[in-house]
Design a protein around this motif. Structure first.
Motif, PDB file in Angstrom:
ATOM      1  N   LYS A   1     -10.894  -4.249  -0.395  1.00 22.28           N
ATOM      2  CA  LYS A   1     -10.273  -3.162  -1.144  1.00 22.28           C
ATOM      3  C   LYS A   1      -9.368  -2.381  -0.188  1.00 22.28           C
ATOM      4  O   LYS A   1      -9.751  -2.084   0.949  1.00 22.28           O
ATOM      5  CB  LYS A   1     -11.358  -2.250  -1.714  1.00 22.28           C
ATOM      6  CG  LYS A   1     -10.835  -1.222  -2.702  1.00 22.28           C
ATOM      7  CD  LYS A   1     -11.978  -0.530  -3.455  1.00 22.28           C
ATOM      8  CE  LYS A   1     -11.446   0.563  -4.350  1.00 22.28           C
ATOM      9  NZ  LYS A   1     -11.164   1.819  -3.706  1.00 22.28           N
ATOM     10  N   LEU A   2      -8.164  -2.082  -0.666  1.00 16.98           N
ATOM     11  CA  LEU A   2      -7.210  -1.334   0.147  1.00 16.98           C
ATOM     12  C   LEU A   2      -7.757   0.057   0.452  1.00 16.98           C
ATOM     13  O   LEU A   2      -8.219   0.764  -0.443  1.00 16.98           O
ATOM     14  CB  LEU A   2      -5.881  -1.214  -0.620  1.00 16.98           C
ATOM     15  CG  LEU A   2      -4.746  -0.466   0.088  1.00 16.98           C
ATOM     16  CD1 LEU A   2      -4.277  -1.210   1.334  1.00 16.98           C
ATOM     17  CD2 LEU A   2      -3.589  -0.245  -0.871  1.00 16.98           C
TER      18      LEU A   2
ATOM     19  N   GLU B   1      -6.874   5.314   4.988  1.00 18.85           N
ATOM     20  CA  GLU B   1      -6.455   4.851   6.325  1.00 18.85           C
ATOM     21  C   GLU B   1      -4.927   4.860   6.425  1.00 18.85           C
ATOM     22  O   GLU B   1      -4.372   5.226   7.452  1.00 18.85           O
ATOM     23  CB  GLU B   1      -7.001   3.442   6.594  1.00 18.85           C
ATOM     24  CG  GLU B   1      -8.519   3.371   6.635  1.00 18.85           C
ATOM     25  CD  GLU B   1      -9.109   4.227   7.758  1.00 18.85           C
ATOM     26  OE1 GLU B   1      -8.577   4.181   8.885  1.00 18.85           O
ATOM     27  OE2 GLU B   1     -10.078   4.963   7.478  1.00 18.85           O
ATOM     28  N   LEU B   2      -4.290   4.501   5.324  1.00 17.07           N
ATOM     29  CA  LEU B   2      -2.818   4.548   5.307  1.00 17.07           C
ATOM     30  C   LEU B   2      -2.351   5.964   5.589  1.00 17.07           C
ATOM     31  O   LEU B   2      -1.412   6.203   6.352  1.00 17.07           O
ATOM     32  CB  LEU B   2      -2.280   4.148   3.927  1.00 17.07           C
ATOM     33  CG  LEU B   2      -2.343   2.683   3.505  1.00 17.07           C
ATOM     34  CD1 LEU B   2      -1.710   2.537   2.126  1.00 17.07           C
ATOM     35  CD2 LEU B   2      -1.585   1.814   4.510  1.00 17.07           C
TER      36      LEU B   2
ATOM     37  N   GLY C   1       0.855  -1.185   0.000  1.00 13.46           N
ATOM     38  CA  GLY C   1       0.000   0.000   0.000  1.00 13.46           C
ATOM     39  C   GLY C   1       0.887   1.230   0.000  1.00 13.46           C
ATOM     40  O   GLY C   1       1.871   1.295   0.741  1.00 13.46           O
ATOM     41  N   VAL C   2       0.580   2.187  -0.874  1.00  9.49           N
ATOM     42  CA  VAL C   2       1.422   3.380  -1.008  1.00  9.49           C
ATOM     43  C   VAL C   2       0.595   4.626  -0.701  1.00  9.49           C
ATOM     44  O   VAL C   2      -0.566   4.725  -1.093  1.00  9.49           O
ATOM     45  CB  VAL C   2       2.032   3.462  -2.426  1.00  9.49           C
ATOM     46  CG1 VAL C   2       2.719   4.807  -2.658  1.00  9.49           C
ATOM     47  CG2 VAL C   2       3.005   2.306  -2.654  1.00  9.49           C
ATOM     48  N   THR C   3       1.210   5.565  -0.024  1.00  6.92           N
ATOM     49  CA  THR C   3       0.542   6.859   0.212  1.00  6.92           C
ATOM     50  C   THR C   3       1.595   7.953   0.239  1.00  6.92           C
ATOM     51  O   THR C   3       2.796   7.685   0.088  1.00  6.92           O
ATOM     52  CB  THR C   3      -0.289   6.824   1.513  1.00  6.92           C
ATOM     53  OG1 THR C   3      -1.089   8.008   1.572  1.00  6.92           O
ATOM     54  CG2 THR C   3       0.601   6.766   2.749  1.00  6.92           C
TER      55      THR C   3
ATOM     56  N   GLU D   1      -0.471  -6.201   8.690  1.00  6.04           N
ATOM     57  CA  GLU D   1      -1.790  -6.125   8.076  1.00  6.04           C
ATOM     58  C   GLU D   1      -1.940  -4.744   7.421  1.00  6.04           C
ATOM     59  O   GLU D   1      -1.384  -3.766   7.893  1.00  6.04           O
ATOM     60  CB  GLU D   1      -2.877  -6.280   9.154  1.00  6.04           C
ATOM     61  CG  GLU D   1      -4.184  -6.780   8.605  1.00  6.04           C
ATOM     62  CD  GLU D   1      -5.197  -6.989   9.754  1.00  6.04           C
ATOM     63  OE1 GLU D   1      -6.357  -7.295   9.452  1.00  6.04           O
ATOM     64  OE2 GLU D   1      -4.804  -6.811  10.937  1.00  6.04           O
ATOM     65  N   LEU D   2      -2.735  -4.670   6.333  1.00  4.99           N
ATOM     66  CA  LEU D   2      -3.049  -3.374   5.709  1.00  4.99           C
ATOM     67  C   LEU D   2      -4.539  -3.108   5.882  1.00  4.99           C
ATOM     68  O   LEU D   2      -5.333  -4.052   5.922  1.00  4.99           O
ATOM     69  CB  LEU D   2      -2.694  -3.389   4.213  1.00  4.99           C
ATOM     70  CG  LEU D   2      -1.197  -3.493   3.872  1.00  4.99           C
ATOM     71  CD1 LEU D   2      -1.008  -3.402   2.348  1.00  4.99           C
ATOM     72  CD2 LEU D   2      -0.378  -2.407   4.563  1.00  4.99           C
ATOM     73  N   PRO D   3      -4.930  -1.832   5.974  1.00  2.73           N
ATOM     74  CA  PRO D   3      -6.347  -1.515   6.164  1.00  2.73           C
ATOM     75  C   PRO D   3      -7.142  -1.810   4.895  1.00  2.73           C
ATOM     76  O   PRO D   3      -6.819  -1.308   3.821  1.00  2.73           O
ATOM     77  CB  PRO D   3      -6.335  -0.010   6.465  1.00  2.73           C
ATOM     78  CG  PRO D   3      -5.082   0.510   5.854  1.00  2.73           C
ATOM     79  CD  PRO D   3      -4.090  -0.614   5.891  1.00  2.73           C
TER      80      PRO D   3
END
Lengths: 489, 489
Positions: B477-478, B482-483, B417-419, B469-471
């Motif tokens: 769906k990612l 939240e990230l 996950g990227v932000t 874990e990823l949100p």
């Protein structure tokens, strides 16, 4: 495309739109007033798609009414208030107008029109603006190919023709002018030319498209013009030669202020001494060439060339093109004169209800102006002669054939020929050569009075010469160029 | 419509078109050189209607080549030279280019492309400009609906899409900008943003349409910028927040000269302290909102509102419209956020070879930007969030999905996950959250190297965080928002 005025009022509601006498109106207020008048127009039965005659003077109400008509999607037939009532009746009939809006001061004209066209609904400005209003059904979006205005122009054939000007014509003219002359916040355009001519009307359109204030005058006065250039921070104005001459004279030893950046000079070639006087007084003159059919300027000369390219009208606007067509129909090489033909999105789609004339004047998308000229090596246009016999008097176009037709209707006139005489004040004035019918002896005064009843005052010949013969070619066609030679001697 | 450059060279051949380092070129010379290069392009087989890739840097040759391609009526696929070779290959394949012109310095990239696309003809700038020339068959007139350029933009789905920009899109963008910002003789636009972005390319188009010189820099340098604003009498420039910050810092106690009239600020919302610093230093900042799909700015805030409407991007250009669409598809009332949709002749007709995506993004002629925002009571636009998860880093758009797709291709990565992380220098920088595959233990350095091979340097995450874990939402769906919250804490 959004409705021009509505969009402008949304974008810059607080900016000044018009200064007129002691009044100032912002774009927001102009939209509100036009919206209200649109409701009043609906109240008198005006509807989208109708042709509606407009016979008004230069003032703030006129601006509001012209935009109200655009809000409704009406085709405005904008009439020249200098015309004689008989001429107006002809144009009203020709354009099949549903109604006519006219200035309260024109009661005699209104009575004449009512007699001649009893079924036409005529409404004075006063009655319109005090009438009931309703929520108008306004055009939120406009299509550039829709008809916005009709303006009549005469021709060599005598009968005036209604020139169709679309929203697109006005839009592209404004954009072309902005790309050519520039436009910047702080610009302010003085309009003392008639709103019923494209020279004045195009300033209105630029105002809403650019978001630029205009200073509107109801007539030309050199001293008022100079004062407002100073007081209202005018940066641009449109003039014809006669007006520029008067401004230069009135200035005497004064100068225009530095913020004044463009004197847009149209309405025929400017005399050299005038241009030199402007150079001396540091007035930045942009000479232009244009016509009703090109929705104002189509060729403009930047001031850096005003002396090196003396006599040239300049180069076409970015989106427009100019060519010279030789007599054999081919494109003339540079330096060789021929007919000026023009093309571009500011050029009219044609003449109202005259498909044959339109077809004749347009060839492969090029409009044949009837004017003669040539292009030099660098592509600068030199206009040699406006449409064959055109007389330009104080910026108004006068077609000899139209005056001759009136004179020939007089019971004592056998033949008539009209040409222009050079005049210091107006550039040119019309004069007439007459052959009396056998056994009659009309006086100059009698013919002058006869003309006044049927022609705008500026078209009435300033002198009548009674002759034995008029110059004609083998097929008996009047040679007006020969008439002009008589005058020039 | 005439060919833009040809017409400009005819109208004002002597005016300066481009200042680049020690070189100066007039519009007349620019046309002549472009004409010659058009002949050289024909010499290597380039033809009207082809898609041709362009991978060049900001310099005078690039300007000439871009106009030469327009003279031939070629569809230029203008590629971002900051991309990784693998990304370029993807875009070259997607756009079906017939050939690729590229800078001589990019020999490694060229070798990579030649290996991946052996049938593609790649020609270096040096070879092109020293090649044989012939009399090219140039487009004297252009149609506004013809394709001029293709620029790739990524999206939330990961795959970049080719945005079609017609001649009309560029024309209306230039005209809309002129009506909004004004244009006057003496204007000069500094371009130190990339010509491969619409921000830079649109300056080139304005240059020929307005007849205005540009000062071209090959990279951004605050001190060079300030010096050239003084020396070359620059009046306008386009910046992103990062660059403006550096200019403000570099100015210290100095001021920009009075002739400088417009700092056009795009590429995301500007932070308040920066705007306040500009007010203090009397830098006239025009905030804008735009995208590749709107061929540069579509909404602009005049400086008189820069503080009273702080945070707003302003109002749309004259010919453009903006609406906010609520979740239920209705038009949101003022103050209520929703998706920003735009309409106007500067908006792309769609995406190259992607009719379904085009259809999905356009509804009733309105382009759905994917950005969130609202309009206030007076119609000023406030942009709340660029396309859902967009990261803007130094004016470059970065789509997290694209980086995640690369990371997920690594054999040791189970989830990614990227932000964006707020960064003083670049506005934002990308960072990645990773779940390792069971039994593996990739290092940050290893993942960074892996990304560098496939992504432009600015897209490579500046940090990798290994998580359990990823949100995700119920449908797995990612949830990138939240990230972002993790980051903001």
């Amino acid at each position: 495309m959004p409705n021009f005025l509505k969009k402008r009022a949304f974008l810059t509601p607080e900016r000044t739109a018009v200064y007129y006498q002691e009044q100032t109106i912002t774009f927001g207020e102009l939209y509100q007033r036009s919206y209200q008048v649109a409701g009043q127009l609906e109240g008198i039965g005006v509807q989208k798609g109708q042709y509606v005659g407009v016979l008004l003077k230069n003032n703030l109400d006129t601006v509001v009414i012209l935009f109200a008509l655009q809000l409704l999607g009406v085709h405005s037939v904008i009439l020249n208030n200098r015309l004689a009532p008989a001429e107006l009746v002809w144009q009203l009939k020709d354009s099949k107008v549903a109604s006519l809006l006219l200035d309260d001061s024109l009661s005699d004209t209104r009575a004449f029109i009512n007699r001649q066209l009893p079924s036409l609904c005529t409404v004075t400005k006063g009655d319109l603006l005090t009438g009931i209003t309703c929520e108008p059904d306004i055009q939120e979006e406009i299509c550039l190919s829709e008809v916005c205005t009709i303006m009549y122009t005469s021709g060599t054939t005598g009968n005036p023709k209604g020139v169709i000007q679309t929203y697109g014509n006005h839009w592209w003219s404004s954009v072309g002018s902005a790309l050519n002359l520039g436009f910047i916040e702080g610009d302010c355009w003085l309009c003392n030319v008639p709103l019923f001519h494209i020279s004045g009307f195009s300033i209105l359109m630029r105002s809403v498209i650019y978001g630029m204030p205009i200073v509107l005058h109801d007539h030309f006065d050199a001293e008022d013009t100079i004062n407002d250039i100073h007081d209202k921070k005018v940066t641009i104005m449109s003039v014809v030669g006669t007006a520029l001459r008067r401004i230069v004279d009135a200035l005497q030893d004064r100068r225009l202020p530095d913020h004044f950046r463009c004197m847009l000079l149209g309405g025929g070639p400017a005399p050299l001494p005038l241009l030199q006087a402007c150079v001396e007084k540091e007035i930045p003159v942009f000479q232009t060439y244009g016509m009703t059919e090109s929705s104002s300027q189509i060729v403009t000369l930047a001031p850096e060339y005003s002396l090196s390219k003396l006599g040239s009208a300049g180069k076409p606007l970015f989106t427009s093109q100019v060519q010279i067509i030789a007599e054999d129909g081919s494109q003339a090489p540079s330096g060789v004169p021929g007919e000026i033909v023009v093309k571009g999105p500011n050029v009219t789609p044609g003449y109202l209800f005259l498909p044959e004339v339109t077809e004749e004047k347009f060839q492969n998308g090029w409009f044949h102006t009837g004017d003669m000229g040539y292009l030099d090596e660098e592509g600068f246009l030199y206009v040699l002669d406006r449409r064959s016999d055109l007389i330009i008097s104080g910026g108004e176009n006068i077609y000899p054939a139209e005056i001759e037709a009136v004179l020939l209707a007089h019971p004592d006139v056998a033949e008539a020929g009209v040409t222009g005489l050079v005049n210091d004040e107006w550039g040119q004035v019309p004069i007439a050569f007459i052959i009396k019918k056998a056994g009659t002896n009309p006086s100059s005064e009698e013919l002058e009075q006869f003309c006044k009843e049927q022609l705008g005052k500026y078209k009435v010949p300033k002198a009548f010469y009674f002759m034995e013969e008029l110059p004609r070619n083998a097929s008996k066609k009047l040679l007006r160029r020969e008439l002009r030679k008589w005058v020039d001697q």
